[in-house]
Design an enzyme around this catalytic site. Structure first.
Site, PDB file in Angstrom:
ATOM      1  N   VAL A 193     -20.870  -0.145  -3.942  1.00 11.15           N
ATOM      2  CA  VAL A 193     -21.027  -1.554  -3.595  1.00 11.15           C
ATOM      3  C   VAL A 193     -22.445  -1.844  -3.100  1.00 11.15           C
ATOM      4  O   VAL A 193     -23.110  -2.770  -3.572  1.00 11.15           O
ATOM      5  CB  VAL A 193     -19.996  -1.956  -2.515  1.00 11.15           C
ATOM      6  CG1 VAL A 193     -20.269  -3.365  -2.006  1.00 11.15           C
ATOM      7  CG2 VAL A 193     -18.579  -1.854  -3.065  1.00 11.15           C
ATOM      8  N   GLY A 250     -23.655   3.032  -1.531  1.00  9.71           N
ATOM      9  CA  GLY A 250     -22.728   3.606  -2.517  1.00  9.71           C
ATOM     10  C   GLY A 250     -22.538   2.642  -3.663  1.00  9.71           C
ATOM     11  O   GLY A 250     -23.436   1.886  -4.016  1.00  9.71           O
ATOM     12  N   LYS A 295       0.864  -1.186   0.000  1.00  8.82           N
ATOM     13  CA  LYS A 295       0.000   0.000   0.000  1.00  8.82           C
ATOM     14  C   LYS A 295       0.894   1.228   0.000  1.00  8.82           C
ATOM     15  O   LYS A 295       1.989   1.211   0.571  1.00  8.82           O
ATOM     16  CB  LYS A 295      -0.866   0.004   1.271  1.00  8.82           C
ATOM     17  CG  LYS A 295      -2.106   0.851   1.160  1.00  8.82           C
ATOM     18  CD  LYS A 295      -3.254   0.077   0.542  1.00  8.82           C
ATOM     19  CE  LYS A 295      -4.477   0.950   0.353  1.00  8.82           C
ATOM     20  NZ  LYS A 295      -5.606   0.195  -0.187  1.00  8.82           N
ATOM     21  N   GLY A 329     -25.225   1.541   3.919  1.00  7.11           N
ATOM     22  CA  GLY A 329     -24.396   2.157   2.876  1.00  7.11           C
ATOM     23  C   GLY A 329     -24.889   1.776   1.493  1.00  7.11           C
ATOM     24  O   GLY A 329     -24.930   0.597   1.129  1.00  7.11           O
TER      25      GLY A 329
HETATM   26  P1  NAD Z   1     -18.922   4.601  -1.610  1.00  7.35           P
HETATM   27  O1  NAD Z   1     -18.194   5.788  -1.108  1.00  7.35           O
HETATM   28  O2  NAD Z   1     -19.375   4.555  -3.029  1.00  7.35           O
HETATM   29  O3  NAD Z   1     -20.221   4.320  -0.700  1.00  7.35           O
HETATM   30  C1  NAD Z   1     -20.247   4.414   0.680  1.00  7.35           C
HETATM   31  C2  NAD Z   1     -21.691   4.765   1.066  1.00  7.35           C
HETATM   32  O4  NAD Z   1     -21.797   4.705   2.496  1.00  7.35           O
HETATM   33  C3  NAD Z   1     -22.119   6.151   0.644  1.00  7.35           C
HETATM   34  O5  NAD Z   1     -23.393   6.103   0.034  1.00  7.35           O
HETATM   35  C4  NAD Z   1     -22.158   6.933   1.959  1.00  7.35           C
HETATM   36  O6  NAD Z   1     -23.103   7.981   1.961  1.00  7.35           O
HETATM   37  C5  NAD Z   1     -22.529   5.836   2.924  1.00  7.35           C
HETATM   38  N1  NAD Z   1     -22.185   6.086   4.326  1.00  7.35           N
HETATM   39  C6  NAD Z   1     -21.089   6.680   4.830  1.00  7.35           C
HETATM   40  N2  NAD Z   1     -21.147   6.704   6.184  1.00  7.35           N
HETATM   41  C7  NAD Z   1     -22.301   6.096   6.518  1.00  7.35           C
HETATM   42  C8  NAD Z   1     -22.931   5.818   7.762  1.00  7.35           C
HETATM   43  N3  NAD Z   1     -22.377   6.146   8.925  1.00  7.35           N
HETATM   44  N4  NAD Z   1     -24.121   5.179   7.751  1.00  7.35           N
HETATM   45  C9  NAD Z   1     -24.716   4.823   6.576  1.00  7.35           C
HETATM   46  N5  NAD Z   1     -24.160   5.089   5.380  1.00  7.35           N
HETATM   47  C10 NAD Z   1     -22.973   5.711   5.349  1.00  7.35           C
HETATM   48  O7  NAD Z   1     -17.967   3.359  -1.283  1.00  7.35           O
HETATM   49  P2  NAD Z   1     -18.021   1.902  -1.918  1.00  7.35           P
HETATM   50  O8  NAD Z   1     -17.078   1.832  -3.056  1.00  7.35           O
HETATM   51  O9  NAD Z   1     -19.428   1.486  -2.098  1.00  7.35           O
HETATM   52  O10 NAD Z   1     -17.354   1.050  -0.730  1.00  7.35           O
HETATM   53  C11 NAD Z   1     -18.085   0.751   0.455  1.00  7.35           C
HETATM   54  C12 NAD Z   1     -17.173  -0.016   1.411  1.00  7.35           C
HETATM   55  O11 NAD Z   1     -16.701  -1.199   0.786  1.00  7.35           O
HETATM   56  C13 NAD Z   1     -15.928   0.742   1.856  1.00  7.35           C
HETATM   57  O12 NAD Z   1     -15.593   0.340   3.163  1.00  7.35           O
HETATM   58  C14 NAD Z   1     -14.848   0.226   0.883  1.00  7.35           C
HETATM   59  O13 NAD Z   1     -13.554   0.341   1.434  1.00  7.35           O
HETATM   60  C15 NAD Z   1     -15.267  -1.218   0.767  1.00  7.35           C
HETATM   61  N6  NAD Z   1     -14.818  -1.875  -0.461  1.00  7.35           N
HETATM   62  C16 NAD Z   1     -15.193  -1.381  -1.668  1.00  7.35           C
HETATM   63  C17 NAD Z   1     -14.796  -2.040  -2.827  1.00  7.35           C
HETATM   64  C18 NAD Z   1     -15.236  -1.555  -4.185  1.00  7.35           C
HETATM   65  O14 NAD Z   1     -15.150  -2.324  -5.150  1.00  7.35           O
HETATM   66  N7  NAD Z   1     -15.705  -0.321  -4.319  1.00  7.35           N
HETATM   67  C19 NAD Z   1     -14.005  -3.203  -2.758  1.00  7.35           C
HETATM   68  C20 NAD Z   1     -13.652  -3.697  -1.491  1.00  7.35           C
HETATM   69  C21 NAD Z   1     -14.066  -3.013  -0.354  1.00  7.35           C
END
Ligand code: NAD
Length: 349
Positions: A183, A181, A79, A179
């Site tokens: 994912v 987002g 990282k 959440g």
């Molecule tokens: P993102 O930023 O697109 O979505 C995160 C969502 O969570 C947003 O809609 C945000 O408003 C919401 N959120 C933030 N704080 C919150 C809370 N306290 N309560 C409820 N909702 C809340 O991120 P993502 O890409 O969807 O990733 C989500 C998680 O999965 C992260 O922890 C990320 O590290 C992990 N992750 C993502 C991927 C990927 O492919 N994107 C891969 C592995 C792990």
């Protein structure tokens, strides 16, 4: 450019880099290259000081070793962190300088997008180094990883439900999703398609409205998602949400979601186990994301078939973890770490 080696216990190699001309400053941590080149994104954010930035790089690179090994990828864990405000301090010169740091590591570290970075930034880094993934275009560009991440989590939910609830059939099951987002929203689509009922929470009201409309989801305020009466809880927002405060409030039998570092402390896995809640270890459940990025790093030709095979293998790994955890009466995260250590010792032998 100044690059210094740092003595960091438990990691193969750690460097500090600083480039006065562009303002670039940060660390690359190579936790392990036993299974292959150390792969893991570069994160840019404001840190309280060098100690905090170094700590983040060490912790995240170790996490990547576990995630990559659990996904059965020929990749180690690494990282990079860049200290600074991405909105204010990021410049083409800074990104180019970082590209030269990556190139100087000769392929032992493969970088990609993480917090504070965009596919366009990866392109600027890529002008200085071959060892970059997450590009916006090109023959092997892997694009947004979240659909593949969601597929992996969906499999993990079914497998964990089979163990905890006696069936992986999700029809009529209630799933609480935190959440919505990249994912979480994809995951809701898959769960809805499989006949599950959804209860969702997000701090962003527009996303909640979208899930209500698209999937007929019920919604609760974000602080209330932990107490929802459901079969399954899928955390897909932030880390540290399984802790001494939230675990006693859970009213589910399964926790399986995509967020990184869901357990606040090591003992929180045992806390879930003591409550009879089956937990799919996050670095296994969300391995689809790195499987997607790996198609670019490893220049996979037959992408869709390869991804499907890796997701199926990841699911079999989770199955093995859950079976072993049940026979030993311990939390699955303990077994998942053991299985990774076994894979690393086999590679070392
Ligand atoms: P993102 O930023 O697109 O979505 C995160 C969502 O969570 C947003 O809609 C945000 O408003 C919401 N959120 C933030 N704080 C919150 C809370 N306290 N309560 C409820 N909702 C809340 O991120 P993502 O890409 O969807 O990733 C989500 C998680 O999965 C992260 O922890 C990320 O590290 C992990 N992750 C993502 C991927 C990927 O492919 N994107 C891969 C592995 C792990």
């Amino acid at each position: 450019m100044k690059i210094d080696e740092i003595d960091a216990l438990g990691h193969e190699r750690v460097i500090r880099f600083e480039d006065a001309d562009s303002g670039l400053r940060g660390f690359v941590a190579l936790h392990s290259t036993q299974l292959g080149p150390a792969a893991g994104g570069v994160r840019m954010r404001v840190y309280g000081g060098e100690g905090e930035a170094l700590e983040d790089a060490l912790r995240l690179s170790r996490g990547m070793t576990f995630k990559n090994a659990a996904a059965g990828l020929p990749l180690g864990g690494g990282k990079a962190v860049i200290m600074g405000d991405p909105a204010r301090d990021k410049s083409p010169a800074l990104l180019a300088a970082f590209g030269r740091v990556v190139e100087a590591l000769g392929g032992r570290y493969r970088t990609a997008e993480d917090m504070g970075m965009t596919p366009a930034d990866m392109g600027l880094i890529g002008a200085e180094t071959r060892y970059v993934a997450g590009l916006a275009d090109g023959p092997f560009a892997s694009g947004d990883p979240s659909p593949v991440t969601a597929r992996g989590i969906f499999n993990a939910i079914r497998t964990t439900s089979r163990h905890a609830l006696g069936s992986g059939d999700l029809r009529g099951r209630v799933v609480a999703v935190q959440g919505l987002g990249h994912v979480g929203m994809h995951l809701c689509g898959l769960l809805h398609g499989a006949g599950a009922r959804l209860i969702v929470a997000d701090v962003d009201e527009a996303r909640v409205a979208r899930a209500r409309e698209a999937f007929g989801a019920g919604a609760v305020a974000s602080a209330e998602i932990f107490g929802v009466d459901a079969d399954i809880f899928a955390p897909c927002a932030i880390g540290g949400i399984l802790n001494a405060d939230t675990i006693p409030r859970l009213r589910v039998r399964v926790v399986a979601g995509g967020a990184n570092n869901q357990l606040a402390l090591a003992g929180d896995g045992a806390r879930l186990h003591a409550r009879g809640i089956l937990y799919a270890p996050d670095f296994v459940a969300n391995g689809g994301g790195i499987i997607n990025v790996a198609t670019e790093i490893l220049r996979i030709e037959n992408r869709e078939t390869w991804v499907s095979e890796k997701l199926a293998a990841l699911d079999r790994t989770l199955e093995r973890i859950l079976s072993r955890a049940r026979s030993r009466d311990v939390g699955p995260e303990e077994v998942a770490e053991e299985i990774v250590r076994e894979a690393l010792s086999r590679a070392a032998a």
